[in-house]
Design a protein around this motif. Structure first.
Motif, mmCIF file in Angstrom:
data_model
loop_
_atom_site.group_PDB
_atom_site.id
_atom_site.type_symbol
_atom_site.label_atom_id
_atom_site.label_comp_id
_atom_site.label_asym_id
_atom_site.label_seq_id
_atom_site.Cartn_x
_atom_site.Cartn_y
_atom_site.Cartn_z
ATOM 1 N N VAL A 149 -11.220 -10.710 7.044
ATOM 2 C CA VAL A 149 -10.438 -10.704 8.283
ATOM 3 C C VAL A 149 -10.517 -9.297 8.862
ATOM 4 C CG1 VAL A 149 -8.153 -10.994 9.309
ATOM 5 C CG2 VAL A 149 -8.853 -12.455 7.396
ATOM 6 N N ARG A 150 -10.755 -9.190 10.159
ATOM 7 C CA ARG A 150 -10.812 -7.883 10.823
ATOM 8 C C ARG A 150 -9.842 -7.853 12.002
ATOM 9 N NH1 ARG A 150 -15.110 -4.290 9.873
ATOM 10 N NH2 ARG A 150 -16.694 -5.064 8.408
ATOM 11 N N ARG A 151 -9.234 -6.671 12.209
ATOM 12 C CA ARG A 151 -8.340 -6.466 13.336
ATOM 13 C C ARG A 151 -8.581 -5.070 13.920
ATOM 14 N NH1 ARG A 151 -7.865 -11.048 12.482
ATOM 15 N NH2 ARG A 151 -6.007 -12.276 11.951
ATOM 16 N N THR A 152 -8.332 -4.903 15.201
ATOM 17 C CA THR A 152 -8.360 -3.580 15.831
ATOM 18 C C THR A 152 -7.044 -3.354 16.552
ATOM 19 O OG1 THR A 152 -9.444 -4.504 17.805
ATOM 20 C CG2 THR A 152 -10.875 -3.556 16.103
ATOM 21 N N ASN A 153 -6.580 -2.114 16.513
ATOM 22 C CA ASN A 153 -5.309 -1.738 17.141
ATOM 23 C C ASN A 153 -4.218 -2.743 16.773
ATOM 24 O OD1 ASN A 153 -6.474 0.515 18.469
ATOM 25 N ND2 ASN A 153 -7.290 -0.861 20.045
ATOM 26 N N TRP A 154 -3.978 -2.837 15.484
ATOM 27 C CA TRP A 154 -3.187 -3.940 14.919
ATOM 28 C C TRP A 154 -1.905 -3.447 14.280
ATOM 29 C CZ3 TRP A 154 -3.065 -6.020 9.523
ATOM 30 C CH2 TRP A 154 -2.475 -7.288 9.466
ATOM 31 N N ARG A 155 -0.819 -4.183 14.529
ATOM 32 C CA ARG A 155 0.447 -3.984 13.826
ATOM 33 C C ARG A 155 0.755 -5.279 13.061
ATOM 34 N NH1 ARG A 155 3.335 0.508 15.217
ATOM 35 N NH2 ARG A 155 2.897 1.471 17.253
ATOM 36 N N PRO A 156 0.688 -5.262 11.735
ATOM 37 C CA PRO A 156 0.956 -6.490 10.973
ATOM 38 C C PRO A 156 2.398 -6.944 11.150
ATOM 39 C CG PRO A 156 0.753 -4.591 9.511
ATOM 40 C CD PRO A 156 0.332 -4.122 10.856
ATOM 41 N N ASP A 157 2.575 -8.260 11.300
ATOM 42 C CA ASP A 157 3.910 -8.802 11.506
ATOM 43 C C ASP A 157 4.356 -9.715 10.372
ATOM 44 O OD1 ASP A 157 2.258 -10.952 11.930
ATOM 45 O OD2 ASP A 157 2.951 -11.378 13.967
ATOM 46 N N ARG A 158 3.526 -9.846 9.343
ATOM 47 C CA ARG A 158 3.910 -10.643 8.186
ATOM 48 C C ARG A 158 3.145 -10.145 6.972
ATOM 49 N NH1 ARG A 158 2.436 -16.790 8.399
ATOM 50 N NH2 ARG A 158 3.006 -16.557 6.222
ATOM 51 N N ASP A 159 3.658 -10.462 5.795
ATOM 52 C CA ASP A 159 2.994 -10.083 4.552
ATOM 53 C C ASP A 159 1.953 -11.127 4.175
ATOM 54 O OD1 ASP A 159 4.558 -7.792 4.336
ATOM 55 O OD2 ASP A 159 6.158 -8.869 3.302
ATOM 56 N N GLY B 41 0.815 -1.195 0.000
ATOM 57 C CA GLY B 41 0.000 0.000 0.000
ATOM 58 C C GLY B 41 0.855 1.253 0.000
ATOM 59 N N LEU B 42 0.241 2.349 0.317
ATOM 60 C CA LEU B 42 0.922 3.633 0.340
ATOM 61 C C LEU B 42 1.776 3.770 1.602
ATOM 62 C CD1 LEU B 42 -2.039 5.855 -0.860
ATOM 63 C CD2 LEU B 42 -0.108 5.054 -2.226
ATOM 64 N N VAL B 43 2.872 4.499 1.464
ATOM 65 C CA VAL B 43 3.806 4.699 2.574
ATOM 66 C C VAL B 43 3.999 6.194 2.766
ATOM 67 C CG1 VAL B 43 6.135 4.281 3.437
ATOM 68 C CG2 VAL B 43 4.982 2.538 2.052
ATOM 69 N N TYR C 254 0.927 -9.352 -1.136
ATOM 70 C CA TYR C 254 0.682 -7.977 -0.705
ATOM 71 C C TYR C 254 1.560 -7.684 0.498
ATOM 72 C CZ TYR C 254 -1.752 -3.658 0.458
ATOM 73 O OH TYR C 254 -2.053 -2.339 0.715
ATOM 74 N N VAL C 255 2.326 -6.595 0.427
ATOM 75 C CA VAL C 255 3.241 -6.232 1.502
ATOM 76 C C VAL C 255 2.453 -5.529 2.602
ATOM 77 C CG1 VAL C 255 5.305 -4.943 2.126
ATOM 78 C CG2 VAL C 255 5.144 -6.026 -0.130
ATOM 79 N N LEU C 256 2.235 -6.230 3.699
ATOM 80 C CA LEU C 256 1.472 -5.687 4.824
ATOM 81 C C LEU C 256 2.360 -5.054 5.891
ATOM 82 C CD1 LEU C 256 -1.257 -8.391 5.571
ATOM 83 C CD2 LEU C 256 -1.682 -5.988 5.036
ATOM 84 N N LYS C 257 3.611 -5.488 5.994
ATOM 85 C CA LYS C 257 4.428 -5.107 7.145
ATOM 86 C C LYS C 257 4.748 -3.618 7.198
ATOM 87 C CE LYS C 257 7.522 -8.359 6.498
ATOM 88 N NZ LYS C 257 8.693 -9.253 6.695
ATOM 89 N N THR C 258 4.642 -2.916 6.063
ATOM 90 C CA THR C 258 4.860 -1.466 6.111
ATOM 91 C C THR C 258 3.796 -0.789 6.969
ATOM 92 O OG1 THR C 258 3.647 -1.252 4.032
ATOM 93 C CG2 THR C 258 6.049 -1.303 3.911
ATOM 94 N N GLY C 259 2.661 -1.453 7.163
ATOM 95 C CA GLY C 259 1.617 -0.913 8.029
ATOM 96 C C GLY C 259 1.975 -0.948 9.497
ATOM 97 N N ALA C 260 3.117 -1.568 9.828
ATOM 98 C CA ALA C 260 3.562 -1.627 11.219
ATOM 99 C C ALA C 260 4.491 -0.472 11.574
ATOM 100 C CB ALA C 260 4.268 -2.960 11.479
ATOM 101 N N ASN C 261 4.722 0.437 10.631
ATOM 102 C CA ASN C 261 5.692 1.511 10.842
ATOM 103 C C ASN C 261 5.085 2.777 11.448
ATOM 104 O OD1 ASN C 261 7.676 -0.105 9.737
ATOM 105 N ND2 ASN C 261 7.359 0.662 7.672
ATOM 106 N N TRP C 262 3.810 2.719 11.827
ATOM 107 C CA TRP C 262 3.148 3.915 12.341
ATOM 108 C C TRP C 262 3.458 4.141 13.811
ATOM 109 C CZ3 TRP C 262 1.039 7.011 8.840
ATOM 110 C CH2 TRP C 262 0.770 6.464 7.582
#
Length: 321
Positions: free
Chosen positions: A302-312, A31-33, A257-265
């Motif tokens: 799939v739904r998550r709340t207050n989530w930091r992805p740890d894998r793609d 996604g967007l970074v 799909y690269v999800l782990k960039t979503g953990a950089n917030w």
């Protein structure tokens, strides 16, 4: 991370961009970074993934009392030109971005990388394009220019000679990033939407039909990558049996799909929703996730709340012949 492997045996076929005349390797984008800032949070991310389309809707929130201007980027997967003659590779295309419902005009930065070094300036000096039809310009170069490119590791002679004549094969990796500058209004939410056709890989026949492959080290790694459990593999076996021993090759499609960039917030993603669509009810699908819920004959949520992805995310789709 638990396994999820889901399938239904009703009529229909996947339609997607992967070519079916051979095996095509997938190139996973994400996604967007945003440039790292503690002022902006990702309130929510709504992601849809299929073999033919990826789309994502973000809600960003500027939590400060001042407007924030920052760069928003879409990094493409690396394109290794040295591999282009050895395997078909699918890369994402047709991407578009919208802010508040309006199309965003993006700029692009391209770099030519060799062993981790940026060699873009040398190619620019010699008027060699980084992408597209670089072969014509390479063939026009004189002896001195050719030697400079060979010494820099940017090219190799096609015929194995000294490279002073004949065709030169490019060896660089194209690193491409699309980007724009965005103002995030003070104390407000901003909706950003992004979509593209993924770099979907595929093959005319999945190797998972062969028990010898599944027992091999490569096969076990493949099974683990997609969390292909016993139920999914039994479904593959039934499709192969239905097709007949002489026609057991079942087409497969692979989407990453690269999800782990979503953990950089600064903070976790407040609300995350993923929908994966297998394309047709008869197709088999397998991917790794917890708490998957079927919401239609072809879609899984799939739904998550207050989530930091740890894998793609890696999705495998097997279709009937």
């Amino acid at each position: 991370m638990t396994k999820i492997a889901l399938f239904l045996a009703t009529a229909g076929l996947l339609t997607g961009p992967a070519r079916a005349n051979d095996s095509t390797a997938e190139r996973a984008a994400g996604g967007l970074v945003l440039t790292r800032t503690d002022a902006i949070d990702m309130v929510s991310e709504d992601l849809f993934v299929s073999a033919g389309l990826v789309k994502v809707r973000y809600v960003f929130r500027n939590r400060t009392a001042a407007d924030v201007r920052t760069t928003v980027a879409f990094p493409m997967p690396d394109d290794d030109l040295a591999q282009r003659d050895y395997a078909d590779v699918a890369v994402p295309t047709e991407f578009a971005t919208f802010v508040g419902g309006k199309t965003v005009k993006m700029s692009v930065e391209r770099k030519a990388m060799v062993r981790g070094e940026d060699r873009t300036s040398l190619l620019a000096e010699l008027a060699v394009p980084l992408t597209g039809d670089m072969d014509l310009q390479l063939d026009r170069l004189g002896r001195q220019e050719r030697q400079r490119l060979i010494t820099a590791g940017l090219v190799v002679p096609e015929d194995g000679g000294d490279g002073m004549a004949g065709h030169l094969e490019p060896l660089w990796t194209v690193r491409e990033t699309w980007h724009w500058d965005q103002v995030f209004p003070a104390g407000r939410d901003l909706i950003v939407e992004h979509r593209y056709v993924p770099g979907t890989g595929g093959s005319v026949g999945t190797d998972l039909v062969a028990s010898s492959y599944r027992r091999s080290g490569q096969g076990k790694a493949y099974v683990a990558r997609y969390c292909a459990d016993a139920r999914f593999l039994a479904g593959v076996a039934r499709l192969a049996e239905h097709a007949g021993a002489a026609s057991a090759a079942l087409p497969e499609y692979r989407v990453g799909y690269v999800l782990k960039t979503g953990a950089n917030w600064r903070a976790p993603i407040g609300s995350f929703r993923l929908v994966v669509d297998k394309g047709a009810a008869a197709n088999l699908i397998s991917f790794c996730a917890d708490g998957v819920r079927k919401i239609s004959p072809t879609q899984f949520e799939v739904r998550r709340t207050n989530w930091r992805p740890d894998r793609d995310l890696y999705v495998l789709i097997v279709t009937p012949r």
